[in-house]
Design a protein around this motif. Structure first.
Motif, PDB file in Angstrom:
ATOM      1  N   VAL A 356       0.886  -1.164   0.000  1.00  9.99           N
ATOM      2  CA  VAL A 356       0.000   0.000   0.000  1.00  9.99           C
ATOM      3  C   VAL A 356       0.924   1.214   0.000  1.00  9.99           C
ATOM      4  CG1 VAL A 356      -1.819   1.235   1.213  1.00  9.99           C
ATOM      5  CG2 VAL A 356      -1.770  -1.260   1.225  1.00  9.99           C
ATOM      6  N   MET A 359       1.211   4.051   2.624  1.00  9.30           N
ATOM      7  CA  MET A 359       1.381   3.688   4.033  1.00  9.30           C
ATOM      8  C   MET A 359       2.854   3.380   4.321  1.00  9.30           C
ATOM      9  SD  MET A 359      -2.193   1.635   4.754  1.00  9.30           S
ATOM     10  CE  MET A 359      -1.919   1.350   6.498  1.00  9.30           C
ATOM     11  N   ASP A 363       4.148  -0.287   8.471  1.00 11.48           N
ATOM     12  CA  ASP A 363       2.784  -0.794   8.331  1.00 11.48           C
ATOM     13  C   ASP A 363       2.731  -1.893   7.276  1.00 11.48           C
ATOM     14  OD1 ASP A 363       1.876   0.900  10.219  1.00 11.48           O
ATOM     15  OD2 ASP A 363       0.993   2.354   8.844  1.00 11.48           O
ATOM     16  N   ASN A 364       3.422  -1.652   6.163  1.00 12.79           N
ATOM     17  CA  ASN A 364       3.420  -2.650   5.099  1.00 12.79           C
ATOM     18  C   ASN A 364       4.045  -3.962   5.558  1.00 12.79           C
ATOM     19  OD1 ASN A 364       2.494  -1.944   2.167  1.00 12.79           O
ATOM     20  ND2 ASN A 364       3.203  -0.041   3.083  1.00 12.79           N
ATOM     21  N   ALA A 366       3.886  -5.097   8.467  1.00 12.64           N
ATOM     22  CA  ALA A 366       3.017  -5.730   9.467  1.00 12.64           C
ATOM     23  C   ALA A 366       1.715  -6.245   8.887  1.00 12.64           C
ATOM     24  CB  ALA A 366       2.714  -4.725  10.583  1.00 12.64           C
ATOM     25  N   MET A 367       1.508  -6.029   7.575  1.00  9.14           N
ATOM     26  CA  MET A 367       0.172  -6.262   7.037  1.00  9.14           C
ATOM     27  C   MET A 367      -0.262  -7.725   6.989  1.00  9.14           C
ATOM     28  SD  MET A 367      -0.419  -3.445   4.106  1.00  9.14           S
ATOM     29  CE  MET A 367      -0.307  -1.704   4.554  1.00  9.14           C
ATOM     30  N   LYS A 368       0.638  -8.652   7.268  1.00  6.16           N
ATOM     31  CA  LYS A 368       0.176 -10.035   7.333  1.00  6.16           C
ATOM     32  C   LYS A 368       0.150 -10.553   8.768  1.00  6.16           C
ATOM     33  CE  LYS A 368      -0.527 -11.596   2.985  1.00  6.16           C
ATOM     34  NZ  LYS A 368       0.092 -12.340   1.878  1.00  6.16           N
ATOM     35  N   TYR A 370      -0.496  -8.409  11.571  1.00  2.84           N
ATOM     36  CA  TYR A 370      -1.068  -7.441  12.516  1.00  2.84           C
ATOM     37  C   TYR A 370      -2.253  -7.996  13.274  1.00  2.84           C
ATOM     38  CZ  TYR A 370      -4.962  -6.868   9.322  1.00  2.84           C
ATOM     39  OH  TYR A 370      -6.056  -7.118   8.547  1.00  2.84           O
ATOM     40  N   ARG A 371      -2.738  -9.161  12.856  1.00  2.00           N
ATOM     41  CA  ARG A 371      -3.993  -9.633  13.434  1.00  2.00           C
ATOM     42  C   ARG A 371      -3.848 -10.188  14.840  1.00  2.00           C
ATOM     43  NH1 ARG A 371      -4.199 -10.946   8.062  1.00  2.00           N
ATOM     44  NH2 ARG A 371      -5.932 -10.012   6.955  1.00  2.00           N
ATOM     45  N   GLY A 379      -7.661  -6.348  19.662  1.00  2.00           N
ATOM     46  CA  GLY A 379      -8.086  -5.440  18.595  1.00  2.00           C
ATOM     47  C   GLY A 379      -7.378  -4.105  18.579  1.00  2.00           C
ATOM     48  N   ILE A 380      -6.474  -3.890  19.538  1.00  5.16           N
ATOM     49  CA  ILE A 380      -5.723  -2.631  19.563  1.00  5.16           C
ATOM     50  C   ILE A 380      -4.323  -2.904  19.000  1.00  5.16           C
ATOM     51  CG2 ILE A 380      -4.837  -0.767  21.021  1.00  5.16           C
ATOM     52  CD1 ILE A 380      -7.833  -0.955  21.181  1.00  5.16           C
ATOM     53  N   LEU A 381      -3.893  -2.053  18.086  1.00  6.20           N
ATOM     54  CA  LEU A 381      -2.554  -2.221  17.527  1.00  6.20           C
ATOM     55  C   LEU A 381      -1.517  -1.792  18.553  1.00  6.20           C
ATOM     56  CD1 LEU A 381      -2.889  -0.769  13.918  1.00  6.20           C
ATOM     57  CD2 LEU A 381      -2.893  -3.162  14.607  1.00  6.20           C
ATOM     58  N   ARG A 423       8.091  -9.488   4.542  1.00  2.83           N
ATOM     59  CA  ARG A 423       6.798  -9.741   5.153  1.00  2.83           C
ATOM     60  C   ARG A 423       6.325 -11.153   4.862  1.00  2.83           C
ATOM     61  NH1 ARG A 423       3.065  -6.227   2.364  1.00  2.83           N
ATOM     62  NH2 ARG A 423       2.938  -7.947   0.889  1.00  2.83           N
TER      63      ARG A 423
ATOM     64  N   TYR B 215      -5.697   3.758  16.288  1.00  2.67           N
ATOM     65  CA  TYR B 215      -5.077   2.754  17.157  1.00  2.67           C
ATOM     66  C   TYR B 215      -5.619   1.333  17.038  1.00  2.67           C
ATOM     67  CZ  TYR B 215      -2.800   6.621  19.444  1.00  2.67           C
ATOM     68  OH  TYR B 215      -2.018   7.718  19.681  1.00  2.67           O
ATOM     69  N   THR B 216      -6.681   1.113  16.273  1.00  3.33           N
ATOM     70  CA  THR B 216      -7.225  -0.248  16.307  1.00  3.33           C
ATOM     71  C   THR B 216      -6.897  -1.011  15.034  1.00  3.33           C
ATOM     72  OG1 THR B 216      -9.341   0.279  15.301  1.00  3.33           O
ATOM     73  CG2 THR B 216      -9.179   0.559  17.673  1.00  3.33           C
ATOM     74  N   ARG B 217      -6.993  -2.312  15.157  1.00  9.51           N
ATOM     75  CA  ARG B 217      -6.786  -3.220  14.045  1.00  9.51           C
ATOM     76  C   ARG B 217      -7.788  -2.914  12.941  1.00  9.51           C
ATOM     77  NH1 ARG B 217      -7.145  -9.225  16.084  1.00  9.51           N
ATOM     78  NH2 ARG B 217      -9.271  -9.013  15.359  1.00  9.51           N
ATOM     79  N   PHE B 220      -6.884   0.126  11.020  1.00 12.15           N
ATOM     80  CA  PHE B 220      -5.773  -0.228  10.138  1.00 12.15           C
ATOM     81  C   PHE B 220      -6.314  -0.880   8.867  1.00 12.15           C
ATOM     82  CE2 PHE B 220      -2.022  -3.128   9.272  1.00 12.15           C
ATOM     83  CZ  PHE B 220      -1.096  -2.119   9.045  1.00 12.15           C
TER      84      PHE B 220
END
Lengths: 527, 372
Positions: A356, A359, A363-364, A366-368, A370-371, A379-381, A423, B215-217, B220
């Protein structure tokens, strides 16, 4: 030093570029470049990605305006402000992605946008003219065919015809061989020779040493926006060129231990799938990849490679057949389920799919992952953990970025690919699907990518490597499956493979007619 | 063309501050031309506008009154636009929210304890707005139906349906139009004239959304979808589910706007519920660059512009249309100014041709070498 080397015929250059400088935000793409082009020569413009080759040629073709520098055509100063200006001056360029209208015919595409076209063109006459040109240069293509009916190689011929029809004397070809089979590359060589014989000049951009040697009279090597050397091709060799291009010695052969294939990881059985237009792209395709091996997929672009990768990564539904990963049925799984099954994917379209652009690099990366913890909890990063995670990958994979927060689009092509690679390798537990992973990358980055793939293999993961570069497949893969019109034409062990055989399979010859090649179904039948 | 737009490498701080200010100055200039042409003194008119909006408690109160639905619908639009879902149906969602809130307060809460009427009304408004946005979302997610058409069309359905209700079905006996007043227990309390506590919903929601986006998934994922949907799918993000979820929330916020209009301001369903806040919200969301906190600020300014524009009609005795044209004249440069935040304009001189050509004669000289 602009011209230590004279061509065989001593005459004034037809084109002189002097002190061409072009800046992009944060990058000096061209730094006072001088370039001469003589009548009737093929000049190879060699350089790594980001060396400034395309930028320089886009300046010549009127797409970019240089920040400084001048261009002389013969003895006259010229200002090239648009492709139209360039065309009027007899300069034309075939871009990497062709600029053709698929729903129009070859002839229509060729005359499209010509300034002095009558309101009702005499198509008969145009067809005749195109046919005459076709025959003269060996560019065989039916002027009345529609572009969408043509193969990529034929489309390239249309692009070249377009330039010749408009009377171009200087032809610029941007990586023309990337989309061709070995046989088509050879044909292109004949075309270049015919064009050259008429006194026209050709500049072709490449980063492949073999083509420089095979096609060019002179070679100009760019590195980091500067000309590092201009040589007569006959007086140099691939090793020297590679050193000039990269700035250090390059190992052409990657050391590779013999494969130690383990249990079967990926099985496709009689898979059929459609392409985006709803036409069959994969027809009864079967193949098997084991842990600890790299299965290479060869084939001319557009024979189902993209669909194959998308089917395995859950991005495309299959119509019939089944997909097993690790013995489990993964037919019609979602992309997320495939990610969770441990499938990593290095997509062909790095900017369109793999990243992306606006971004951050972090972030890129972490995109796989981040869950789940540690990158996200409830649910909070966890921003600080994402940053730490990103820093470690940036270091491990040697990604060159100003900061982890830099938007990924500001990175060079090689570093964008390293970001994706980092990643995917980090998130991939069992199977890595790599699609054209080194396309457009420079020698250094290509080497890094290939090493990573081998590392994955040696770590006991399965790798499916889809590539259009036969040398790459022969260097990296353990077995090569050739894809033609959505079928596996045959599977060749790399140890006994040669370019000729694979090339014939790529053009649709049946495996049975060739020695030493297993046809696909029997290989799969063993499982 | 010697003038060229160049994409800015990064948005500079200077541009962020200067661009809106300069745009505003240009706005005033354009407006002034228009005013002079209609025979009014621009300075006096502008002062009257400013005075009308901020010069009195009444003016300020009206600004707050208008900023409440504008903040909420602005947030509603911004959250949908963040994932490139062009929800231009905030107007209809607001109207349905108002309808459901009225219905809940007047008819559907019979037999419930009186303290529940207000929360029920608000919830009803949110649900109605959410469903009104949910229909286009489901159509988009499953059949890929273009959302600009469906959300827009549903606005007309909602507005006409509400008119049917307050002219016919729910019309209070003895009135030409409008329903009965809702019970007083459901009223939102007022302060400073007609301003009501609905504003706290707007402020709180803006903050919550800001936190979510940052701040949240889920925030994002929304950002990935909005930036590059193909990449989002590749990353394993379920786009259809996110479209539906986001639009339910977006619609619910517009529905809330309708509910607080009824509970705080009109206290019945009547003419004047749908006055175009949902459309103004689109402008607000864009001007705020889809940032929830920015929405508060822009919505407040927009409310001031609306109130000030109304005031000059009365004070300056200008025709009503002049006020509306003036509002538009002021907005256009502000919106166009956004271009300069992302692009910079350059005057490109043709490169010098002498000098370099001279050095060309000497073969082997590094042309232009002395320039840097």
């Amino acid at each position: 030093m602009t011209d230590g080397i004279r061509p065989l015929t001593v005459s004034a250059p037809v084109l002189r570029m002097r002190g061409i400088t072009k800046r992009f935000p944060g990058v000096l793409a061209n730094d006072r470049i001088d370039l001469d082009l003589y009548r009737g020569e093929v000049l190879a413009l060699l350089g790594e990605n980001g060396a400034g080759k395309s930028t320089l040629m886009n300046v010549l073709a009127g797409l970019y305006r240089p920040d400084a520098g001048t261009i002389l055509l013969g003895e006259t100063h010229v200002e090239i402000d648009s492709p139209r200006d360039a065309a009027e001056l007899g300069i034309g360029m075939v871009h990497q992605n062709f600029m053709l209208v698929p729903t129009m015919t070859v002839a229509q595409n060729i005359v499209l946008g010509m300034p002095d076209l009558p309101i009702v063109p005499d198509l008969e006459e145009i067809h005749r003219q195109i046919e005459a040109l076709s025959n003269r240069y060996g560019l065989l293509v039916d002027p009345q065919a529609y572009i969408w009916q043509l193969s990529v190689g034929e489309q390239q011929r249309v692009e070249i015809l377009k330039l010749l029809y408009r009377g171009a004397d200087i032809l610029i070809l941007d990586e023309p061989t990337a989309v061709l089979t070995p046989q088509e590359i050879e044909e292109l060589g004949h075309v270049l020779a015919a064009v050259q014989a008429e006194g026209k000049s050709i500049i072709f951009i490449t980063h492949k040493m073999g083509e420089v040697i095979a096609f060019s009279d002179r070679v100009c090597v760019l590195r980091q926006g500067r000309v590092v050397a201009t040589k007569r091709t006959a007086e140099t060799n691939p090793r020297e060129l590679a050193r000039l291009m990269v700035g250090r010695e390059v190992l052409f052969q990657i050391e590779k231990a013999p494969a130690d294939p383990g249990e079967t990881l990926l099985v496709l059985r009689h898979v059929c799938a459609d392409n985006d237009k709803g036409l069959p792209a994969l027809r009864q395709l079967s193949l098997v990849v084991r842990r600890g091996e790299i299965l290479g997929i060869a084939g001319v672009a557009g024979n189902g490679q993209r669909e194959l990768a998308e089917v395995i990564t859950g991005l495309r539904d299959i119509k019939t057949g089944e997909i097993l990963i690790n013995g489990r049925d993964r037919t019609s799984s979602s992309p997320l389920q495939m990610i969770e099954s441990g499938v990593g994917h290095i997509p062909a379209d790095r900017m369109g799919m793999g990243t992306v652009g606006n971004m951050a690099v972090a972030d890129n990366l972490a995109m796989k992952s981040y869950r789940s913890p540690p990158l996200a909890e409830y649910g909070i990063l966890r921003r600080e953990k994402i940053l730490r995670f990103a820093r470690s990958l940036i270091e491990a994979f040697g990604i060159s970025t100003p900061t982890p927060q830099t938007p990924v689009k500001f990175l060079s092509g090689g570093n964008i690919q390293k970001t994706i690679l980092a990643r995917e390798i980090d998130a991939c537990a069992s199977l890595l699907v790599a699609v054209y992973p080194s396309r457009g990358l420079d020698v250094g980055a290509t080497e890094a990518v290939r090493r990573r793939l081998l590392e994955q293999r040696d770590a006991g993961r399965a790798v499916l490597l889809i590539s259009e570069d036969l040398d790459e497949l022969l260097t990296v893969a353990d077995r090569i499956a050739v894809l033609y019109e959505g079928r596996v034409m045959g599977i060749v062990p790399t140890a006994s493979a040669d370019v000729e055989t694979v090339g014939l399979l790529m053009s649709g010859s049946e495996a049975a007619e060739l020695d030493g090649v297993t046809s696909a179904p029997s290989t799969v039948g063993a499982f | 063309m010697p003038f060229k737009f160049r994409k800015r490498e990064s948005v500079s701080r200077k541009a962020v501050l200067l661009v809106p200010l300069l745009s505003f100055a240009v706005s005033l200039l354009f407006g002034a031309i228009m005013l002079i042409l209609s025979g009014a003194d621009p300075v006096v008119t502008y002062l009257a506008m400013f005075g009308g909006a901020f010069g009195s408690t009444h003016g300020l109160s009206e600004v707050l009154v208008k900023s409440i639905p504008l903040i909420l619908t602005g947030l509603s639009v911004a959250i949908a636009f963040r994932m490139r879902f062009w929800n231009i149906g905030a107007e209809g969602q607001l109207t349905m929210g108002a309808v459901a809130a009225t219905g809940a307060a007047l008819f559907w809460s019979q037999g419930w304890p009186s303290w529940t009427i207000m929360p029920l009304s608000i919830a009803a408004g949110c649900i109605a707005g959410g469903l009104w946005a949910g229909v286009p979302a489901i159509l988009k997610a499953t059949l890929n139906v273009d959302e600009t058409l469906t959300t827009l069309m549903l606005n007309y359905v909602a507005v006409l349906y509400s008119e049917h209700l307050y002219y016919v079905t729910w019309r209070a006996p003895g009135r030409n139009s409008g329903t009965e007043r809702i019970p007083q227990v459901a009223w939102l309390s007022r302060f400073l004239g007609r301003a009501h506590t609905g504003i706290f919903f707007g402020l709180a929601l803006a903050l919550v959304l800001w936190l979510i986006f940052r701040y949240t998934r889920w925030g994002f994922e929304l950002k990935i979808i909005g930036s590059n949907a193909t990449a989002a799918r590749y990353m394993g993000i379920n786009i259809a589910r996110n479209i539906i979820l986001t639009l339910l929330i977006s619609g619910a916020i517009s529905g809330l706007a309708g509910a607080v209009e009824v509970l705080g301001l009109t206290r019945s369903l009547q003419q004047g519920i749908s006055v175009g806040y949902g459309y103004t919200a689109i402008i607000i969301a864009w001007m705020a660059q889809l940032d929830p906190l920015g929405v508060i600020f822009v919505a407040f300014l927009m409310a001031a512009l609306l109130v000030g524009g109304d005031q000059i009609q009365m004070r300056m005795r200008l025709p009503a249309s002049v006020g509306i044209v003036l509002q538009a004249m002021l907005l256009i440069p502000m919106l166009a100014g956004g271009l300069f935040r992302d692009y910079s304009l350059h005057w490109e001189r043709p490169p010098k041709t002498d000098g370099v050509a001279g050095s060309m004669q000497a073969d082997g000289m590094e042309a232009g070498g002395a320039e840097d």
